[in-house]
Design a protein around this motif. Structure first.
Motif, PDB file in Angstrom:
ATOM      1  N   LEU A  45      30.903  13.433   7.230  1.00  0.00           N
ATOM      2  CA  LEU A  45      30.792  14.279   6.045  1.00  0.00           C
ATOM      3  C   LEU A  45      29.346  14.317   5.578  1.00  0.00           C
ATOM      4  N   GLN A  46      28.937  15.478   5.128  1.00  0.00           N
ATOM      5  CA  GLN A  46      27.586  15.654   4.597  1.00  0.00           C
ATOM      6  C   GLN A  46      27.636  16.449   3.308  1.00  0.00           C
ATOM      7  N   LYS A  47      26.894  15.976   2.316  1.00  0.00           N
ATOM      8  CA  LYS A  47      26.727  16.732   1.079  1.00  0.00           C
ATOM      9  C   LYS A  47      25.377  17.418   1.144  1.00  0.00           C
ATOM     10  N   THR A  48      25.379  18.724   1.143  1.00  0.00           N
ATOM     11  CA  THR A  48      24.141  19.479   1.303  1.00  0.00           C
ATOM     12  C   THR A  48      23.900  20.392   0.106  1.00  0.00           C
ATOM     13  N   THR A  49      22.682  20.832  -0.030  1.00  0.00           N
ATOM     14  CA  THR A  49      22.330  21.832  -1.026  1.00  0.00           C
ATOM     15  C   THR A  49      21.456  22.891  -0.372  1.00  0.00           C
ATOM     16  N   ILE A  50      21.535  24.101  -0.879  1.00  0.00           N
ATOM     17  CA  ILE A  50      20.763  25.223  -0.356  1.00  0.00           C
ATOM     18  C   ILE A  50      19.717  25.627  -1.382  1.00  0.00           C
ATOM     19  N   ILE A  51      18.474  25.715  -0.936  1.00  0.00           N
ATOM     20  CA  ILE A  51      17.364  26.113  -1.811  1.00  0.00           C
ATOM     21  C   ILE A  51      16.785  27.420  -1.288  1.00  0.00           C
ATOM     22  N   THR A  52      16.632  28.372  -2.166  1.00  0.00           N
ATOM     23  CA  THR A  52      16.042  29.666  -1.798  1.00  0.00           C
ATOM     24  C   THR A  52      14.548  29.649  -2.107  1.00  0.00           C
ATOM     25  N   GLY A  53      13.762  30.130  -1.158  1.00  0.00           N
ATOM     26  CA  GLY A  53      12.309  30.163  -1.358  1.00  0.00           C
ATOM     27  C   GLY A  53      11.647  31.121  -0.401  1.00  0.00           C
ATOM     28  N   THR A  54      10.366  30.898  -0.138  1.00  0.00           N
ATOM     29  CA  THR A  54       9.589  31.780   0.731  1.00  0.00           C
ATOM     30  C   THR A  54       8.772  30.961   1.720  1.00  0.00           C
ATOM     31  N   ILE A  55       8.413  31.619   2.815  1.00  0.00           N
ATOM     32  CA  ILE A  55       7.522  31.046   3.807  1.00  0.00           C
ATOM     33  C   ILE A  55       6.103  31.513   3.488  1.00  0.00           C
ATOM     34  N   GLU A  56       5.175  30.569   3.379  1.00  0.00           N
ATOM     35  CA  GLU A  56       3.800  30.901   3.025  1.00  0.00           C
ATOM     36  C   GLU A  56       2.841  30.099   3.900  1.00  0.00           C
ATOM     37  N   MET A 278       6.587  24.723  13.522  1.00  0.00           N
ATOM     38  CA  MET A 278       6.575  26.007  14.189  1.00  0.00           C
ATOM     39  C   MET A 278       6.906  25.861  15.670  1.00  0.00           C
ATOM     40  N   PRO A 279       7.739  26.763  16.204  1.00  0.00           N
ATOM     41  CA  PRO A 279       7.977  26.768  17.651  1.00  0.00           C
ATOM     42  C   PRO A 279       6.745  27.291  18.379  1.00  0.00           C
ATOM     43  N   SER A 280       6.771  27.209  19.709  1.00  0.00           N
ATOM     44  CA  SER A 280       5.604  27.646  20.488  1.00  0.00           C
ATOM     45  C   SER A 280       5.336  29.128  20.307  1.00  0.00           C
ATOM     46  N   ASP A 281       6.395  29.932  20.157  1.00  0.00           N
ATOM     47  CA  ASP A 281       6.219  31.376  19.954  1.00  0.00           C
ATOM     48  C   ASP A 281       6.541  31.696  18.504  1.00  0.00           C
ATOM     49  N   SER A 282       5.498  31.814  17.668  1.00  0.00           N
ATOM     50  CA  SER A 282       5.698  32.068  16.235  1.00  0.00           C
ATOM     51  C   SER A 282       5.051  33.374  15.803  1.00  0.00           C
ATOM     52  N   ARG A 283       4.925  34.308  16.709  1.00  0.00           N
ATOM     53  CA  ARG A 283       4.234  35.557  16.381  1.00  0.00           C
ATOM     54  C   ARG A 283       5.028  36.419  15.404  1.00  0.00           C
ATOM     55  N   GLN A 284       6.332  36.167  15.281  1.00  0.00           N
ATOM     56  CA  GLN A 284       7.157  36.992  14.403  1.00  0.00           C
ATOM     57  C   GLN A 284       7.045  36.596  12.940  1.00  0.00           C
ATOM     58  N   ILE A 285       6.589  35.381  12.662  1.00  0.00           N
ATOM     59  CA  ILE A 285       6.581  34.876  11.296  1.00  0.00           C
ATOM     60  C   ILE A 285       5.526  35.608  10.471  1.00  0.00           C
ATOM     61  N   ARG A 286       5.943  36.076   9.295  1.00  0.00           N
ATOM     62  CA  ARG A 286       5.032  36.776   8.394  1.00  0.00           C
ATOM     63  C   ARG A 286       5.033  36.075   7.040  1.00  0.00           C
ATOM     64  N   SER A 287       3.907  36.127   6.389  1.00  0.00           N
ATOM     65  CA  SER A 287       3.775  35.496   5.080  1.00  0.00           C
ATOM     66  C   SER A 287       4.661  36.213   4.065  1.00  0.00           C
ATOM     67  N   GLY A 288       5.408  35.422   3.291  1.00  0.00           N
ATOM     68  CA  GLY A 288       6.263  35.994   2.249  1.00  0.00           C
ATOM     69  C   GLY A 288       7.709  36.188   2.642  1.00  0.00           C
ATOM     70  N   TYR A 289       8.095  35.850   3.886  1.00  0.00           N
ATOM     71  CA  TYR A 289       9.495  35.954   4.286  1.00  0.00           C
ATOM     72  C   TYR A 289      10.367  35.087   3.368  1.00  0.00           C
ATOM     73  N   SER A 290      11.513  35.626   2.956  1.00  0.00           N
ATOM     74  CA  SER A 290      12.479  34.830   2.207  1.00  0.00           C
ATOM     75  C   SER A 290      13.218  33.902   3.173  1.00  0.00           C
ATOM     76  N   ALA A 291      13.514  32.705   2.711  1.00  0.00           N
ATOM     77  CA  ALA A 291      14.191  31.731   3.565  1.00  0.00           C
ATOM     78  C   ALA A 291      15.093  30.850   2.716  1.00  0.00           C
ATOM     79  N   ASN A 292      16.123  30.303   3.360  1.00  0.00           N
ATOM     80  CA  ASN A 292      17.016  29.332   2.729  1.00  0.00           C
ATOM     81  C   ASN A 292      16.811  27.983   3.400  1.00  0.00           C
ATOM     82  N   ALA A 293      16.644  26.964   2.585  1.00  0.00           N
ATOM     83  CA  ALA A 293      16.460  25.613   3.105  1.00  0.00           C
ATOM     84  C   ALA A 293      17.712  24.792   2.819  1.00  0.00           C
ATOM     85  N   GLU A 294      18.257  24.184   3.857  1.00  0.00           N
ATOM     86  CA  GLU A 294      19.428  23.311   3.709  1.00  0.00           C
ATOM     87  C   GLU A 294      18.973  21.856   3.811  1.00  0.00           C
TER      88      GLU A 294
END
Length: 372
Positions: A45-56, A278-294
């Protein structure tokens, strides 16, 4: 015929009366409540929380001019990669008339002084050749000539700097060429050719020519509620999900928890930052993307658990109904109410510390109601 017609009508009325009576009788009968039966399970069992933020980007630098003027040329566009020292734009200087007048006056005075020193030196040189002037006097005159020539060159350079923003002595490091201060990706160029720009000074931050960042060093920035921040510690692992990239997932490590709360929608929240792996291929990542952190706040491995819907909460106590007889239809005889001690919950299943065994079954939510 009339006699048969009356019999048929009477039969129909009798059928309607009997059907109505049967329907009402069946509706008045008590119904048997049927519950689902749920097994106990041993699981993690795991108790988790989700945080909404951005990638910068961790470091985002604003490139500003060292001199005021007008944008004459832009050499780069947003999205392009630049190296530290690479030229992004060129500025055409608009000279200050007072400074220009002073610089021109200095050049004229230097010319007058140089002509006078040259004349004196030539006279001294002739006398020296005739042995009428000492070597010391001759060297003194030659030193004055060198100083006058240096002053004239300095005055010319000062005039070029005021008028054009560049001098002969430092043409390669001209302040009219706006260079990137770091290596990275150009995120934004908010100016256009022809825009006026000013340099940073005591009274003004200066005009931003470009924003440059290292997109290989990114962080996640978000806010967490005060009710959960106490369960966080620096170094905790996180899972980041970026919806814009078809729910692409990255690993991250929590590296900062703000010591001060901020007000957001009437609640106290704390800012957090996490380093993105970051993975080896990170060309898709753009500044300001919305993301959820668990984030996993707590976990329990290989513990006895039941669905939380089977738990009855009564004050500070918790109970379950254990299945006694699988074949009995009487709910009063089929289930036994038993107190249990609960532990960690993941929102669906809950840990049972005491009161149940692995082979036990518990009563779940009502599924149907049957008539007797």
């Amino acid at each position: 015929m009339k006699k048969y017609g009356k019999l048929i009508i009477a039969a129909i009325i009798a059928l309607i009366f009997i059907g109505t009576f049967v329907f009402l009788w069946r509706k008045s009968q008590p119904k048997v409540i049927v519950y689902s039966e749920l097994p106990t399970e041993v699981k993690d069992l795991q108790k988790t929380t989700i945080i909404t933020g951005t990638i910068e980007p961790r470091n985002e630098v604003s490139v500003k001019p060292q001199i005021s003027g007008i944008i004459a040329e832009l050499m780069k566009e947003p999205g392009q990669t630049v190296q530290a020292g690479e030229v992004i734009a060129k500025v055409k200087v608009i000279p200050d008339m007072g400074q220009l007048s002073s610089a021109e006056s200095r050049v004229r005075l230097a010319e007058i002084n140089l002509k006078q020193v040259e004349t004196d030196f030539n006279r001294t040189k002739e006398l020296h050749e005739q042995k009428l002037v000492s070597d010391e006097e001759f060297e003194k005159g030659r030193q004055q000539l060198r100083q006058a020539r240096e002053e004239k060159a300095a005055a010319d350079d000062a005039l070029l700097v005021v008028r054009d923003g560049v001098s002969k002595s430092n043409a390669s490091a001209s302040s009219t060429l706006i260079r990137s201060t770091i290596s990275g990706v150009i995120l934004d160029i908010p100016v256009k050719v022809g825009n006026s720009v000013i340099n940073s000074n005591t009274f003004n931050d200066g005009t931003t020519i470009a924003t440059v960042a290292n997109m290989k060093d990114l962080i996640f920035r978000g806010n967490i509620d005060e009710t959960e921040v106490g369960q966080l510690t620096v170094g905790m692992p996180m899972k980041l999900t970026i919806g814009a990239l078809q729910n692409l997932t990255f690993d991250a490590v929590l590296e900062y928890i703000s010591p001060k709360a901020i007000q957001s929608n009437g609640a106290n929240q704390f800012e957090i930052k996490a380093a993105v792996r970051m993975p080896s291929d990170s060309r898709q990542i753009r500044s300001g993307y919305s993301a959820n952190a668990e984030i996993v706040l707590a976990e329990a491995k290989q513990v006895l658990s039941v669905p939380e819907s089977a738990i009855e909460f009564s004050g500070d106590s918790t109970f379950v109904y254990i299945v006694k007889e699988s074949g009995s239809k009487d709910p009063n005889n089929k289930y036994e109410r038993r107190a249990v001690e609960t532990g960690l919950s993941d929102g669906v299943n809950i840990e049972i510390k005491k009161g149940l065994k692995q082979q036990d079954k518990v009563r779940g939510p009502q599924i149907i109601a049957e008539e007797e």
